[in-house]
Design an enzyme around this catalytic site. Structure first.
Site, PDB file in Angstrom:
ATOM      1  N   SER A 141      22.708 -43.754  68.702  1.00 12.21           N
ATOM      2  CA  SER A 141      22.743 -44.351  70.070  1.00 12.21           C
ATOM      3  C   SER A 141      22.360 -45.942  69.533  1.00 12.21           C
ATOM      4  O   SER A 141      22.370 -46.861  70.803  1.00 12.21           O
ATOM      5  CB  SER A 141      22.462 -44.691  70.820  1.00 12.21           C
ATOM      6  OG  SER A 141      21.917 -42.828  71.587  1.00 12.21           O
ATOM      7  N   GLY A 142      22.582 -46.808  68.045  1.00  7.58           N
ATOM      8  CA  GLY A 142      22.466 -47.851  68.275  1.00  7.58           C
ATOM      9  C   GLY A 142      21.099 -48.111  67.823  1.00  7.58           C
ATOM     10  O   GLY A 142      20.685 -49.690  68.078  1.00  7.58           O
ATOM     11  N   HIS A 224      12.933 -41.816  69.607  1.00  2.19           N
ATOM     12  CA  HIS A 224      13.596 -41.431  69.939  1.00  2.19           C
ATOM     13  C   HIS A 224      13.178 -40.616  71.061  1.00  2.19           C
ATOM     14  O   HIS A 224      14.093 -39.349  72.274  1.00  2.19           O
ATOM     15  CB  HIS A 224      14.242 -40.218  69.401  1.00  2.19           C
ATOM     16  CG  HIS A 224      15.436 -41.347  68.212  1.00  2.19           C
ATOM     17  ND1 HIS A 224      16.302 -42.100  68.218  1.00  2.19           N
ATOM     18  CD2 HIS A 224      15.587 -41.092  66.673  1.00  2.19           C
ATOM     19  CE1 HIS A 224      16.630 -42.907  67.576  1.00  2.19           C
ATOM     20  NE2 HIS A 224      16.106 -42.055  66.498  1.00  2.19           N
TER      21      HIS A 224
END
Length: 403
Positions: A141-142, A224
């Site tokens: 997600s970047g 994450h």
């Protein structure tokens, strides 16, 4: 014991000019990590960590997930995560009985490698500091893009040395302790450094976590893990950035990453991966729980919520908002310099220069685009994904861009 590291100055320094220095950092190895994070200092986990049943593992293998033979799942926070050392016990469920406003009621879950079970307490009780900067994202997600931006904002005067400072020294990816656990006999510079600083240290307690814990000075850390699996004091302690990317492009990017991944290899076809993604069976799933947890906290003064697609459309505008959140002042020229440092081409070039690194993954930087779903999915699969998105969007006002 001291080592030389490139660090930024305190976040309280508003001006970006002169905000970075090369300093000598002290560690205090006199106390072991187990002493500093003994059970007596722990907040009890408001979730259990349970093994994923063999039946579900067989289903994962039938889809094409070949790498994980043992996975644990947080419960009720349903997150699939990877394996612990042999014979390590899975933590029993512990309810938070403190009765204060830090008590959490967690209703989601996540699957991860089994080793997470040995470290769950350490992650949940990791002590953040006021000058920390934490980046939280769902995978693909970047994360790398944003972490490079954050490092550049805090280290503007060190950008010319950016090619020489490894990504692991610029930001700390705390998940590595369960994604790619180390052994004491590993021919790994980080392990050797750890054992030099802590001759009696326990590698199995997480090299990255212990080094981060004992590091003196501002830290930039990324993970994450869902916010609910981190210390409840996180947002009341330090600045946190969350980046979300639309689920279609996350799914495509995760699929291609699985084709080259050492940690979670995938050998099936894209429709099978998409089915697993929508069934919340991939590592770090479920996607929606991850994003919604952060979205509900978006108005907290210490959380800055960003969208990957907005960064692609107007990076300077997004950098301006981010700098304001971090209480840093930049000229337009400096913002352009930061953007250039974190450009896809520059990041890919730096990554390839570190091909000899233990954690190097060839092809890690693929496209970095928005809208790649249309190149990967059939009309039937798109219809299924659209239904899945609609079902999970009923209780939230999150709006994603898909083009």
């Amino acid at each position: 014991m001291t080592i030389d590291l490139a660090l930024s100055s305190s976040r309280s320094q508003r001006s970006a000019v002169g905000a970075s220095v090369l300093v000598r950092v002290s560690f205090k190895p006199s106390r072991s990590f187990s002493e500093m994070s003994s059970p007596g200092n722990h907040q009890p986990l408001p979730f259990s960590v349970d093994r994923v049943p063999d039946k579900e593992l067989s289903r994962l293998r039938s889809w094409g997930f070949s790498g994980q033979t043992e996975i644990v799942r947080t419960n009720p926070s349903r997150v699939n995560l990877p394996p612990a050392k042999e014979n390590s016990s899975v933590y029993p469920r512990e309810l938070n009985r403190r009765g204060n406003d830090k008590t959490r009621i967690i209703t989601t879950s996540l699957s991860v490698p089994l080793r997470y079970s040995h470290l769950a307490h350490a992650y949940y009780n990791f002590e953040f500091r006021k000058d920390d900067l934490v980046l939280v994202t769902y995978p693909r997600s970047g994360t790398t893009w944003t972490s490079e931006i954050l490092w550049a904002m805090r280290n503007l005067r060190l950008l010319e040395q950016g090619e020489e400072i490894t990504s692991g020294d610029r930001t700390t990816f705390i998940d590595m302790d369960f994604l790619m656990p180390s052994r004491a006999d590993d021919d790994n510079p980080k392990v050797k450094e750890f054992l030099t600083l802590f001759p009696e240290g326990r590698v199995e307690d997480g090299v990255v976590l212990q080094m981060a814990k004992c590091h003196k000075g501002p830290r930039i850390m990324k993970t994450h893990l869902q916010i609910d699996l981190l210390n409840p004091d996180l947002l009341d302690t330090c600045k946190t950035v969350y980046v979300a990317r639309n689920p279609k492009d996350v799914c495509v990017s995760l699929f291609h990453h699985g084709k080259i991944s050492k940690m979670d290899p995938f050998e099936g076809e894209f429709p099978d991966f998409a089915e697993a993604f929508m069934a919340d069976q991939v590592l770090y799933g479920p996607y929606w729980d991850h994003v919604k947890q952060a979205w509900k906290l978006k108005d907290h003064a210490n959380l800055h919520f960003m969208f990957y697609e907005d960064m692609k459309r107007d990076i300077i505008g997004e950098l301006t908002k981010l700098a304001r959140f971090l209480q840093l002042d930049f000229t337009d020229e400096q913002l352009k310099t930061i953007s250039d440092h974190a450009s896809f081409g520059r990041m890919k070039s730096r990554h390839e220069q570190n091909a000899s690194d233990r954690n190097h993954t060839p092809g890690f930087f693929r496209k970095g685009q928005t809208g790649d779903w249309d190149n990967a999915a059939s009309g039937e699969l798109t219809a299924a994904m659209d239904r899945w998105i609609a079902d999970h969007s009923q209780d939230t006002d999150i709006v994603f861009r898909y083009k």
